[in-house]
Design an enzyme around this catalytic site. Sequence first.
Site, PDB file in Angstrom:
ATOM      1  N   ASP A   1      -0.219   5.153   1.015  1.00  0.00           N
ATOM      2  CA  ASP A   1      -0.489   6.055   2.142  1.00  0.00           C
ATOM      3  C   ASP A   1      -0.588   5.270   3.452  1.00  0.00           C
ATOM      4  O   ASP A   1      -1.373   4.339   3.575  1.00  0.00           O
ATOM      5  CB  ASP A   1      -1.787   6.816   1.912  1.00  0.00           C
ATOM      6  CG  ASP A   1      -1.702   7.747   0.714  1.00  0.00           C
ATOM      7  OD1 ASP A   1      -1.159   8.846   0.871  1.00  0.00           O
ATOM      8  OD2 ASP A   1      -2.165   7.350  -0.378  1.00  0.00           O
TER       9      ASP A   1
ATOM     10  N   ASP B   1       0.860  -1.176   0.000  1.00  0.00           N
ATOM     11  CA  ASP B   1       0.000   0.000   0.000  1.00  0.00           C
ATOM     12  C   ASP B   1       0.905   1.238   0.000  1.00  0.00           C
ATOM     13  O   ASP B   1       2.104   1.141   0.286  1.00  0.00           O
ATOM     14  CB  ASP B   1      -0.888  -0.027   1.244  1.00  0.00           C
ATOM     15  CG  ASP B   1      -1.808   1.170   1.345  1.00  0.00           C
ATOM     16  OD1 ASP B   1      -2.316   1.622   0.304  1.00  0.00           O
ATOM     17  OD2 ASP B   1      -2.008   1.655   2.472  1.00  0.00           O
TER      18      ASP B   1
ATOM     19  N   ASP C   1      -2.059  -0.682   5.778  1.00  0.00           N
ATOM     20  CA  ASP C   1      -2.407  -0.107   7.080  1.00  0.00           C
ATOM     21  C   ASP C   1      -3.891   0.146   7.273  1.00  0.00           C
ATOM     22  O   ASP C   1      -4.321   0.452   8.384  1.00  0.00           O
ATOM     23  CB  ASP C   1      -1.682   1.229   7.269  1.00  0.00           C
ATOM     24  CG  ASP C   1      -2.304   2.338   6.431  1.00  0.00           C
ATOM     25  OD1 ASP C   1      -2.709   3.366   6.997  1.00  0.00           O
ATOM     26  OD2 ASP C   1      -2.393   2.179   5.197  1.00  0.00           O
TER      27      ASP C   1
END
Length: 520
Positions: free
Chosen positions: A280, A278, A461
């Site tokens: 961000d 991922d 996240d």
Amino acid sequence: MAAASPDPLAHYDAVLADLDGVITKTAGIHAAAWKATFDDFLAQRAEREGLPYEPFDIERDYRTYVDGKPREDGVRSFLESRGITLPPGHVSDSPDRASIAALAQRKNTYFRQQLDEGVEVHSDAVAMLRAARARGLRLAVVSSSKNCEAVLEATGLTDLFEARVDGRELARLALPGKPAPALFLEAARRLGVSPERAIVLEDAVSGVEAGVRGGFGLVVGVDRGGRSEALRRHGAHVAVSDLEAWMGGPSRRLPSALRSMDEIRRQLDERTPAVFLDYDGTLTPIVDRPDLATLSTSMRETVRLLAKHCTVAIVSGRDRSDVERLVDIDSLVYAGSHGFDIAGPGGLRLEHPEGARHTDDLERAAAELRRQLDSVAGVLVEPKRYALAVHYRLVSPQDVSRVRSAVDQAATTFSTLRKTGGKKIFELRPAIAWDKGKAVLWLLDALDLDRGEVLPLYLGDDVTDEDAFAALDGRGLSIRVGEPSTVSSRAQYGLTDTSEVERFLGELTALLIPPDRPAV
């Protein structure tokens, strides 16, 4: 059925879960809102009529009269316990009027003021529900609260459930509230399962009674504070304090991926990793504005070096062109818009054919949201090729409900889109079955990596990354970035922040470089 089998999920097709107190730690917020509402009312009444003032008692009054019930029923039940009669009133009543509807509105105002400050989840319940879904059970959330949808959005759990039957649906369908079983029976109907093949999770006595009256196969009383005896007395087949432990799962923090490198190295023996990242919150810290999330020089070099020794793909909610520009490494595969738009070396190219048919509605929804939210300070409407993001990190708490309502209206107006959420963000995406997990599985096949000698690794996240964690369950490794004690996850390992991600990727690269060959 009098008790759970050794495998509590065996012989069932669905789980119907209450929200407040079972999944989220909002019961305390509700209790405090009820106390503030009734204490104000009782104090004013005592002063006006010269009566003794007896405040609302959370331990006695909340559990006995209002917990688990629709707001108006809770108001009526508590007032009856004090011998007080008020007119029913109307939803349009101002909060300072002496009516049942006005007190219900006042309670909701107190609750919503606290809601936008953030909501914690009971990680054992989320872990149990994710495990049930992974095993093929269907999930519904069943709540008397009209704030159910807003609470789910605040926790990022909206996509966990196939059906939601809440206080708004109760009013729309004119259903009786708990302890009547109507809410649970409606949820079972929407999932297409019979009550005897469904599990009910409830922490309130009224909810337990509803599950029993509805003839559900297993009614689990969730004890969040020494109430097992009361839950059983009102019909719970079992009473448990930890849902994850009850179904045999571990109740623990995620082990650190950095401290587990020896274990990961053993899993890589004679296997090559394929690494999915991922952007961000994983490669860059979460920032107030998405345009400020720039990749550090050291992280870029770490990823570039890793890509010389194995396949590396970026899987992001951002537009593909945006994340390509930010990362700026030609040798990587890029999957943008949660995997709707994929490109990579060697002419690799995939655009989801159904997703492309929704771009006009996304553009129209963006224009409408800009118009409605133009006067809201701090809001950012970010159109993407295959999604529309509305960021509210910089929006004042009192304006968040306005942003939420505008996005809800857009989702209703444009039925081809569905509303999802993340960290301080609402999103509209094409209403089709596609997510990061499906994108990762497609990439493994398209890149000829779905082989025994390849070990997929996924680092992310956010709640959108949980689909990828679930997709790789049993076939790869998944690592959640962030404080592991705050949320339950399908990941096997954890890293606390982006600096640990950089260290991990560096150590992973070192494992792939033969000892007699220097790093490039």
